[in-house]
Design an enzyme around this catalytic site. Structure first.
Site, PDB file in Angstrom:
ATOM      1  N   HIS A 196       0.686  -1.251  -0.081  1.00 39.57           N
ATOM      2  CA  HIS A 196       0.111  -0.040   0.061  1.00 39.57           C
ATOM      3  C   HIS A 196       0.737   1.474  -0.116  1.00 39.57           C
ATOM      4  O   HIS A 196       0.595   2.245  -0.642  1.00 39.57           O
ATOM      5  CB  HIS A 196      -0.833  -0.083   1.170  1.00 39.57           C
ATOM      6  N   CYS A 493       2.236  -6.900 -19.220  1.00 37.48           N
ATOM      7  CA  CYS A 493       1.406  -6.167 -18.558  1.00 37.48           C
ATOM      8  C   CYS A 493       1.563  -5.786 -17.006  1.00 37.48           C
ATOM      9  O   CYS A 493       0.562  -5.372 -16.375  1.00 37.48           O
ATOM     10  CB  CYS A 493      -0.091  -6.278 -18.888  1.00 37.48           C
TER      11      CYS A 493
HETATM   12  C1  PEP Z   1       0.420  -9.771 -13.050  1.00 41.46           C
HETATM   13  O1  PEP Z   1       0.051 -10.659 -12.361  1.00 41.46           O
HETATM   14  O2  PEP Z   1       1.522  -9.422 -13.302  1.00 41.46           O
HETATM   15  C2  PEP Z   1      -0.852  -8.851 -13.454  1.00 41.46           C
HETATM   16  C3  PEP Z   1      -0.545  -7.966 -14.394  1.00 41.46           C
HETATM   17  O3  PEP Z   1      -1.980  -9.249 -12.860  1.00 41.46           O
HETATM   18  P1  PEP Z   1      -2.507  -8.973 -11.591  1.00 41.46           P
HETATM   19  O4  PEP Z   1      -1.239  -7.923 -11.091  1.00 41.46           O
HETATM   20  O5  PEP Z   1      -3.915  -8.186 -11.788  1.00 41.46           O
HETATM   21  O6  PEP Z   1      -2.594  -9.941 -10.717  1.00 41.46           O
END
Ligand code: PEP
Ligand code: MG
Length: 566
Positions: A196, A493
């Site tokens: 956080h 991502c």
């Molecule tokens: C990840 O795991 O890198 C991702 C993009 O998904 P989340 O952070 O939503 O689990």
């Protein structure tokens, strides 16, 4: 706690995990300790009670003034919270109860605590929003008690000049109240890049390093140079070196602000720079960045507070808001990633001993296909007539069979199917998975968690979940290579894409799109525009050859021709 110590040109260098990029140099401040007030059996003699009351009222007024001042300097939600806290310090009911106690002989500090306990009990009984105010009321009381004792303000200090805050970690409420014009850097002993504290610091634009070893020994007032990109905290730096580092950062910030996209390396190799969003308003806000589309729409975040599954029509409306915000642009929407750290009540996981390894993401469809089918219906209805056609990807794919079944459902609705690579098994079999879908997107947050067997939420394991870990990089490289062999796009991502140096490494692996939080878009885009594809490839080779994250970071910056940071 993680990190390491180095000594460099007479300055002590503490190393932690980079959380929010940026460079700042200023004296250190530390949160004030909260004073404990023992229950008092002493009684103030009658002649001293009037002055005790006056001291109490003066302390409350000082605290209220300070909070009001901070509210005036802060903006948005933080200003509202601080103004409400200032009002508590002058609340007639609270002051009245404490004054009565003092009039009966209770010392002012004990009276403040007793009055607070009385109100806290009442608020808790009322429940709801009132109950949530208890923490704020106790914080106001702690400040008044400290003022009465002549002690420094507890919690987050309000320094007289821009400063760097050194702390074990911060409560979310404290972090949210930080004033970025006064706290210009933040280093914590604990916490991870996705904690956080880091998330709020990122939102406030405060350079931040977490999991820094050796921070405890640094006294308030010591000059500190903090580099949120490299994770270095230099104690008592050479003033000239520090001034140069800050200046370099200023120049880089100006360069970032001037970047307007689209994404490409200096020699014109195209890389899509995309944004991660969680709802329509978030997508609208992201339009202010030069991102050319959405690379990850985390749909589950729209429904975290829902008891029951939203109807298809409602889902359709919510998804359309994001499609409309990015009309005419690429949008990659992810089906519900329910479970583990993002439980959805309506997707209902039975009690699981280990939810991160349980029925989450696409695995829910194996038990209850209806949720996925209805969501895909809603997406296809929201996308009706849209150009380009949205890309739809599944989270937590582990096998080619899961990808095959998902792709069939998505293609059946006229949409473009993809798979997230977040599980080492999926990275190792990326080519087999990619044969069934049209694209892959690497979720480095979960990929790091599962590769390193380290909870991504655990501050103590932040160094292990670092995406620069050689094992994580090797799996991303393997996934990208699968895309190159099959001639299909592979993007990233996870948070890794938001790190400008790591973004170049990913491009060097052959990744064609990078999707990140809105705040990272300009720095990543501008960074890429400065380097050639060949530099990215050489940096990628160097990163893969490095033995640990710190060595990888240093080697990559050297290949990119970027200064090593502070
Ligand atoms: C990840 O795991 O890198 C991702 C993009 O998904 P989340 O952070 O939503 O689990
Ligand atoms: Mg994930």
């Amino acid at each position: 706690m993680t990190g390491s110590l180095q000594v460099e040109m007479e300055s002590l260098v503490l190393c932690g995990t980079p959380a929010v990029s940026g460079v700042a140099c200023a004296p250190a401040v530390r949160p004030g300790a909260r004073l404990r007030v023992a229950e008092s059996t002493d009684s103030i003699p009658e002649p001293g009670r009037a002055s005790e009351q006056a001291a109490f009222l003066a302390a409350a007024a000082t605290v209220a003034d300070r909070l009001r001042g901070r509210a005036a300097r802060a903006g948005g939600a933080a200003a509202e919270v601080l103004a409400a806290n200032a009002a508590m310090a002058t609340d007639r009911g609270w002051l009245g109860v404490a004054q009565k106690l003092i009039a009966a002989g209770t010392p002012a500090r004990a009276a403040a605590v007793a009055a607070t306990d009385q109100f806290a009990e009442m608020f808790i009984k009322l429940g709801g929003l009132m109950a949530e105010r208890v923490t704020d009321l106790r914080d106001v009381c702690d400040r008044v008690v400290a003022e009465l004792a002549g002690a420094p303000e507890p919690g987050i200090p309000v320094p007289p000049e821009p400063s760097i805050l050194l702390a074990d970690d911060l409560a979310p409420a404290d972090a949210a109240g930080l004033d970025p014009s006064l706290i210009i850097g933040l280093a914590t002993s604990f916490g991870g890049p996705t904690s956080h504290t880091a998330i709020i610091a990122r939102q406030l634009g405060i350079p931040c390093v977490v999991a820094v070893a050796g921070l405890d020994a640094i006294a308030a007032g010591t000059p500190v140079l903090l580099d949120g990109s490299s994770g270095r905290v230099v104690i008592d730096p050479d003033p000239e070196v520090a001034a140069r580092a800050v200046e370099r950062f200023r120049a880089r910030t100006a360069r970032d602000a001037a970047w307007t996209g689209p994404g490409a390396t200096a020699d014109g190799h195209r890389v899509e720079v995309l944004v991660n969003v969680q709802d329509g308003p978030g997508a609208q806000a992201a339009r202010r960045t030069p991102a050319e589309g959405v690379g990850l729409f985390r749909t589950e975040l729209c429904f975290l507070d829902r008891e029951t599954e939203p109807a298809v029509a409602e889902q359709e409306r919510i998804y359309r808001e994001v499609f409309d915000a990015y009309a005419g642009a690429k949008v990659v929407i992810r089906t519900l990633d329910a479970g583990s750290d993002k439980p959805l009540r309506f997707a209902d996981h039975a009690d699981e001993a280990n939810p991160a390894l349980g029925v989450r993401g696409i695995r829910i469809a194996a038990r209850d296909a209806g949720i996925l089918d209805r969501q895909l219906d809603a997406i296809s209805q929201a996308a009706a007539g849209r150009s380009p056609v949205p890309w739809v990807m599944a989270p937590m794919i582990s096998t080619a069979a899961e990808a095959e079944s998902f792709a069939e459902k998505v293609r059946g609705r006229g949409l473009i199917p993809g798979a997230m690579i977040e599980v080492p098994a999926a990275a190792l079999t990326a080519e087999a998975i990619l044969r069934h879908v049209d694209f892959l997107s690497v979720g480095t947050n979960d990929l790091a968690q599962y590769t390193m067997a380290a909870d991504r939420m655990s501050p103590a394991l932040a160094a292990l979940t670092d995406p620069w870990q050689p094992a994580v990089l090797a799996l991303v490289a393997r996934t990208a290579a699968a895309g190159q062999r099959l001639g299909k796009p592979v993007g990233v991502c996870g948070e890794a894409a938001a790190d400008p140096a790591l973004a170049c490494v990913l491009v060097g692996f052959g990744v064609g799109s990078l999707s990140m939080a809105a705040g990272a878009v300009a720095a990543v885009g501008a960074g890429l525009a400065e380097v050639t594809r060949e530099q990215c490839e050489r940096a990628a080779t160097a990163a893969l050859a490095a033995s640990d994250p710190a060595a990888a970071r240093a080697a990559v910056r050297a290949f990119l021709g970027w200064a090593p940071g502070a």
